[in-house]
Design a protein around this motif. Structure first.
Motif, PDB file in Angstrom:
ATOM      1  N   LEU A  19      16.615  -0.798 -21.830  1.00 59.79           N
ATOM      2  CA  LEU A  19      15.792  -1.848 -22.436  1.00 59.79           C
ATOM      3  C   LEU A  19      14.429  -1.306 -22.830  1.00 59.79           C
ATOM      4  CD1 LEU A  19      15.485  -4.843 -23.166  1.00 59.79           C
ATOM      5  CD2 LEU A  19      14.697  -5.263 -20.829  1.00 59.79           C
ATOM      6  N   PHE A  20      13.828  -0.513 -21.947  1.00 63.23           N
ATOM      7  CA  PHE A  20      12.533   0.083 -22.247  1.00 63.23           C
ATOM      8  C   PHE A  20      12.620   1.008 -23.450  1.00 63.23           C
ATOM      9  CE2 PHE A  20       9.852   3.849 -21.866  1.00 63.23           C
ATOM     10  CZ  PHE A  20       8.589   3.289 -21.861  1.00 63.23           C
ATOM     11  N   ALA A  21      13.635   1.875 -23.482  1.00 57.62           N
ATOM     12  CA  ALA A  21      13.777   2.852 -24.566  1.00 57.62           C
ATOM     13  C   ALA A  21      13.989   2.163 -25.908  1.00 57.62           C
ATOM     14  CB  ALA A  21      14.936   3.806 -24.266  1.00 57.62           C
ATOM     15  N   ALA A  22      14.804   1.099 -25.920  1.00 55.93           N
ATOM     16  CA  ALA A  22      15.078   0.387 -27.169  1.00 55.93           C
ATOM     17  C   ALA A  22      13.806  -0.233 -27.737  1.00 55.93           C
ATOM     18  CB  ALA A  22      16.136  -0.692 -26.930  1.00 55.93           C
ATOM     19  N   VAL A  23      13.062  -0.940 -26.884  1.00 58.60           N
ATOM     20  CA  VAL A  23      11.852  -1.621 -27.353  1.00 58.60           C
ATOM     21  C   VAL A  23      10.764  -0.615 -27.725  1.00 58.60           C
ATOM     22  CG1 VAL A  23      10.000  -3.219 -26.697  1.00 58.60           C
ATOM     23  CG2 VAL A  23      12.365  -3.698 -26.035  1.00 58.60           C
ATOM     24  N   SER A  24      10.538   0.382 -26.888  1.00 57.66           N
ATOM     25  CA  SER A  24       9.475   1.357 -27.162  1.00 57.66           C
ATOM     26  C   SER A  24       9.769   2.166 -28.420  1.00 57.66           C
ATOM     27  CB  SER A  24       9.281   2.293 -25.966  1.00 57.66           C
ATOM     28  OG  SER A  24      10.436   3.082 -25.745  1.00 57.66           O
ATOM     29  N   THR A  25      11.034   2.500 -28.662  1.00 58.06           N
ATOM     30  CA  THR A  25      11.392   3.265 -29.862  1.00 58.06           C
ATOM     31  C   THR A  25      11.076   2.468 -31.124  1.00 58.06           C
ATOM     32  OG1 THR A  25      13.141   4.464 -28.693  1.00 58.06           O
ATOM     33  CG2 THR A  25      13.284   4.398 -31.088  1.00 58.06           C
ATOM     34  N   VAL A  26      11.430   1.179 -31.115  1.00 57.88           N
ATOM     35  CA  VAL A  26      11.148   0.334 -32.279  1.00 57.88           C
ATOM     36  C   VAL A  26       9.643   0.158 -32.467  1.00 57.88           C
ATOM     37  CG1 VAL A  26      11.400  -1.984 -33.243  1.00 57.88           C
ATOM     38  CG2 VAL A  26      13.346  -0.875 -32.143  1.00 57.88           C
ATOM     39  N   VAL A  27       8.941  -0.188 -31.391  1.00 56.06           N
ATOM     40  CA  VAL A  27       7.496  -0.445 -31.473  1.00 56.06           C
ATOM     41  C   VAL A  27       6.747   0.794 -31.943  1.00 56.06           C
ATOM     42  CG1 VAL A  27       5.424  -0.938 -30.116  1.00 56.06           C
ATOM     43  CG2 VAL A  27       7.498  -2.298 -29.771  1.00 56.06           C
ATOM     44  N   ILE A  28       7.023   1.931 -31.340  1.00 55.28           N
ATOM     45  CA  ILE A  28       6.298   3.158 -31.673  1.00 55.28           C
ATOM     46  C   ILE A  28       6.536   3.567 -33.117  1.00 55.28           C
ATOM     47  CG2 ILE A  28       6.178   5.649 -31.211  1.00 55.28           C
ATOM     48  CD1 ILE A  28       6.716   4.954 -28.246  1.00 55.28           C
ATOM     49  N   ASN A  29       7.791   3.536 -33.555  1.00 56.89           N
ATOM     50  CA  ASN A  29       8.097   4.017 -34.906  1.00 56.89           C
ATOM     51  C   ASN A  29       7.607   3.069 -35.990  1.00 56.89           C
ATOM     52  OD1 ASN A  29       9.859   6.648 -34.915  1.00 56.89           O
ATOM     53  ND2 ASN A  29      10.540   5.467 -33.159  1.00 56.89           N
ATOM     54  N   VAL A  30       7.708   1.777 -35.755  1.00 48.17           N
ATOM     55  CA  VAL A  30       7.215   0.818 -36.740  1.00 48.17           C
ATOM     56  C   VAL A  30       5.698   0.936 -36.886  1.00 48.17           C
ATOM     57  CG1 VAL A  30       6.875  -1.642 -37.226  1.00 48.17           C
ATOM     58  CG2 VAL A  30       9.119  -0.812 -36.488  1.00 48.17           C
ATOM     59  N   LEU A  31       4.983   0.941 -35.761  1.00 42.40           N
ATOM     60  CA  LEU A  31       3.520   1.035 -35.822  1.00 42.40           C
ATOM     61  C   LEU A  31       3.061   2.386 -36.363  1.00 42.40           C
ATOM     62  CD1 LEU A  31       2.471  -0.735 -32.481  1.00 42.40           C
ATOM     63  CD2 LEU A  31       2.457  -1.654 -34.804  1.00 42.40           C
ATOM     64  N   ALA A  32       3.725   3.468 -35.951  1.00 47.57           N
ATOM     65  CA  ALA A  32       3.354   4.794 -36.443  1.00 47.57           C
ATOM     66  C   ALA A  32       3.565   4.896 -37.949  1.00 47.57           C
ATOM     67  CB  ALA A  32       4.163   5.872 -35.725  1.00 47.57           C
ATOM     68  N   PHE A  33       4.653   4.312 -38.451  1.00 43.77           N
ATOM     69  CA  PHE A  33       4.924   4.350 -39.896  1.00 43.77           C
ATOM     70  C   PHE A  33       3.901   3.519 -40.661  1.00 43.77           C
ATOM     71  CE2 PHE A  33       7.180   3.097 -43.788  1.00 43.77           C
ATOM     72  CZ  PHE A  33       7.581   4.346 -44.244  1.00 43.77           C
ATOM     73  N   LEU A  34       3.539   2.355 -40.122  1.00 43.35           N
ATOM     74  CA  LEU A  34       2.536   1.513 -40.787  1.00 43.35           C
ATOM     75  C   LEU A  34       1.175   2.211 -40.835  1.00 43.35           C
ATOM     76  CD1 LEU A  34       3.400  -2.018 -39.315  1.00 43.35           C
ATOM     77  CD2 LEU A  34       3.866  -1.160 -41.618  1.00 43.35           C
ATOM     78  N   VAL A  35       0.790   2.854 -39.731  1.00 48.54           N
ATOM     79  CA  VAL A  35      -0.475   3.592 -39.697  1.00 48.54           C
ATOM     80  C   VAL A  35      -0.427   4.753 -40.692  1.00 48.54           C
ATOM     81  CG1 VAL A  35      -1.987   5.035 -38.277  1.00 48.54           C
ATOM     82  CG2 VAL A  35      -1.011   2.942 -37.328  1.00 48.54           C
ATOM     83  N   ALA A  36       0.714   5.433 -40.764  1.00 53.08           N
ATOM     84  CA  ALA A  36       0.857   6.543 -41.709  1.00 53.08           C
ATOM     85  C   ALA A  36       0.740   6.064 -43.148  1.00 53.08           C
ATOM     86  CB  ALA A  36       2.205   7.239 -41.490  1.00 53.08           C
ATOM     87  N   LEU A  37       1.311   4.892 -43.447  1.00 52.55           N
ATOM     88  CA  LEU A  37       1.181   4.330 -44.796  1.00 52.55           C
ATOM     89  C   LEU A  37      -0.277   4.069 -45.147  1.00 52.55           C
ATOM     90  CD1 LEU A  37       4.111   1.741 -45.065  1.00 52.55           C
ATOM     91  CD2 LEU A  37       3.808   3.808 -46.432  1.00 52.55           C
ATOM     92  N   LEU A  38      -1.017   3.509 -44.194  1.00 51.95           N
ATOM     93  CA  LEU A  38      -2.434   3.218 -44.433  1.00 51.95           C
ATOM     94  C   LEU A  38      -3.245   4.490 -44.628  1.00 51.95           C
ATOM     95  CD1 LEU A  38      -3.054   0.348 -41.840  1.00 51.95           C
ATOM     96  CD2 LEU A  38      -2.968   0.134 -44.330  1.00 51.95           C
ATOM     97  N   LEU A  39      -2.943   5.511 -43.825  1.00 49.07           N
ATOM     98  CA  LEU A  39      -3.744   6.738 -43.861  1.00 49.07           C
ATOM     99  C   LEU A  39      -3.299   7.728 -44.935  1.00 49.07           C
ATOM    100  CD1 LEU A  39      -4.331   7.387 -40.048  1.00 49.07           C
ATOM    101  CD2 LEU A  39      -5.771   6.191 -41.705  1.00 49.07           C
ATOM    102  N   THR A  40      -2.303   7.371 -45.747  1.00 50.79           N
ATOM    103  CA  THR A  40      -1.952   8.197 -46.903  1.00 50.79           C
ATOM    104  C   THR A  40      -2.493   7.584 -48.192  1.00 50.79           C
ATOM    105  OG1 THR A  40       0.226   7.105 -46.905  1.00 50.79           O
ATOM    106  CG2 THR A  40       0.102   9.314 -45.951  1.00 50.79           C
ATOM    107  N   ARG A  41      -3.274   6.545 -48.045  1.00 54.66           N
ATOM    108  CA  ARG A  41      -3.947   5.953 -49.196  1.00 54.66           C
ATOM    109  C   ARG A  41      -5.364   6.513 -49.294  1.00 54.66           C
ATOM    110  NH1 ARG A  41      -2.155  -0.463 -49.149  1.00 54.66           N
ATOM    111  NH2 ARG A  41       0.108  -0.091 -49.224  1.00 54.66           N
ATOM    112  N   ALA A  42      -5.984   6.230 -50.409  1.00 58.69           N
ATOM    113  CA  ALA A  42      -7.341   6.766 -50.655  1.00 58.69           C
ATOM    114  C   ALA A  42      -8.370   5.948 -49.870  1.00 58.69           C
ATOM    115  CB  ALA A  42      -7.656   6.741 -52.149  1.00 58.69           C
ATOM    116  N   ILE A  43      -8.454   6.224 -48.574  1.00 64.67           N
ATOM    117  CA  ILE A  43      -9.402   5.525 -47.700  1.00 64.67           C
ATOM    118  C   ILE A  43     -10.410   6.545 -47.182  1.00 64.67           C
ATOM    119  CG2 ILE A  43      -9.662   4.169 -45.588  1.00 64.67           C
ATOM    120  CD1 ILE A  43      -6.776   3.266 -45.913  1.00 64.67           C
TER     121      ILE A  43
END
Length: 283
Positions: A71-95
């Motif tokens: 249960l921990f692995a399933a939730v943490s894998t989704v949370v970490i990857n979704v948030l990491a991808f969203l942060v990566a999207l923001l930080l690949t823009r001209a900011i």
């Protein structure tokens, strides 16, 4: 030059091969043998067959830890990857200050798990006390979500770097063509960016999934399995079986649990790799 490299190739490989054999292969084979034994030290091991494995599966704390870890692995894998991808999207823009933000997000990954565990234990217990809730030692739900928060805070920055590398490798002509064809940002994300970074997703999901299953030091520092082993993950359960329980029978059972744990992590990792690699797009 090529002939010289081929001639001296064994010399360059030998140190790494020796380290692999001494540091991994020999201990692994010895550990596999000890999982079928009753022992207190390696020198007095006595074969008992598959009894250790039967007792390991019959141990209710082990089966509970397994499902808690899943249960921990399933939730943490989704949370970490979704948030990491969203942060990566923001930080690949001209900011402005992108490099500073990347450094800040990555910094928690440089801190040891034990230190992080104790830091977050203090923070979460403080919040729980202010909210009038039971502290971590008496609160299974808080312990579970505390481990999720700790793991996410530590891993998001590292996964973000991998996603940034993947996003930056997406061909610019594809994005320009999509824009010319009138694709929205949402369509560009789902139809072009995500398929093109599937190799990065494969790596990040594999790392977060296996790291979640292998979590030990954060579990030890944050909750110690309390209350009553209800936040005890697989690695910590194996540790407690081997070191916290007295009697030679528990050494063998702990070793059997370690072998089961190894097979489990390898199997889950291979299944995940096969599932995500089948969706990768060749550039």
């Amino acid at each position: 030059m090529e002939k010289a490299l081929k001639r001296y190739f064994p010399i360059f490989v030998l140190p790494t091969l020796a380290a692999f054999i001494i540091g991994f292969l020999i201990p692994f084979v010895q550990g596999l043998y000890l999982s079928f034994c009753r022992f207190t030290t390696v020198g007095n091991a006595q074969l008992v067959g598959i009894g250790n494995y039967l007792k390991a599966f019959a141990d209710s704390t082990f089966t509970y830890s397994f499902w808690f870890t899943v249960l921990f692995a399933a939730v943490s894998t989704v949370v970490i990857n979704v948030l990491a991808f969203l942060v990566a999207l923001l930080l690949t823009r001209a900011i402005k200050g992108t490099n500073v933000f990347r450094t800040i997000f990555f910094m928690p990954n440089l801190i040891g798990g034990i230190v992080l565990g104790y830091i977050w234990q203090i923070l979460i217990n403080c919040v729980l006390s202010l909210a009038g809730k039971p502290l971590l030692a008496l609160n299974t739900a808080a312990g579970y979500w505390g481990l999720i928060i700790l793991m996410a805070w530590q891993q998001i920055g590292y996964m973000m770097i991998i996603y940034i590398a993947g996003l930056q490798s997406v061909p610019g002509d594809l994005l320009e063509a999509a824009q010319i064809d009138g694709a929205t940002s949402w369509q560009t994300l789902w139809k072009i960016k995500i398929p093109m970074v599937m190799s990065s997703i494969t790596i990040c999901v594999f790392l977060t999934l296996t790291n979640s299953f292998k979590l030990f030091d954060q579990n030890l520092a944050l909750t110690k399995g309390e209350p009553s082993h209800t936040t005890e993950m697989l690695a910590y359960n194996i540790y407690n079986t081997f070191y916290a329980r007295s009697g030679p029978q528990w050494k063998g059972i702990g070793q059997a649990k370690a072998v089961i744990f190894f097979v489990l992590v390898v199997a889950i990792g291979l299944i995940q790799l096969r599932a995500t690699r089948s969706r990768e797009v060749q550039q």
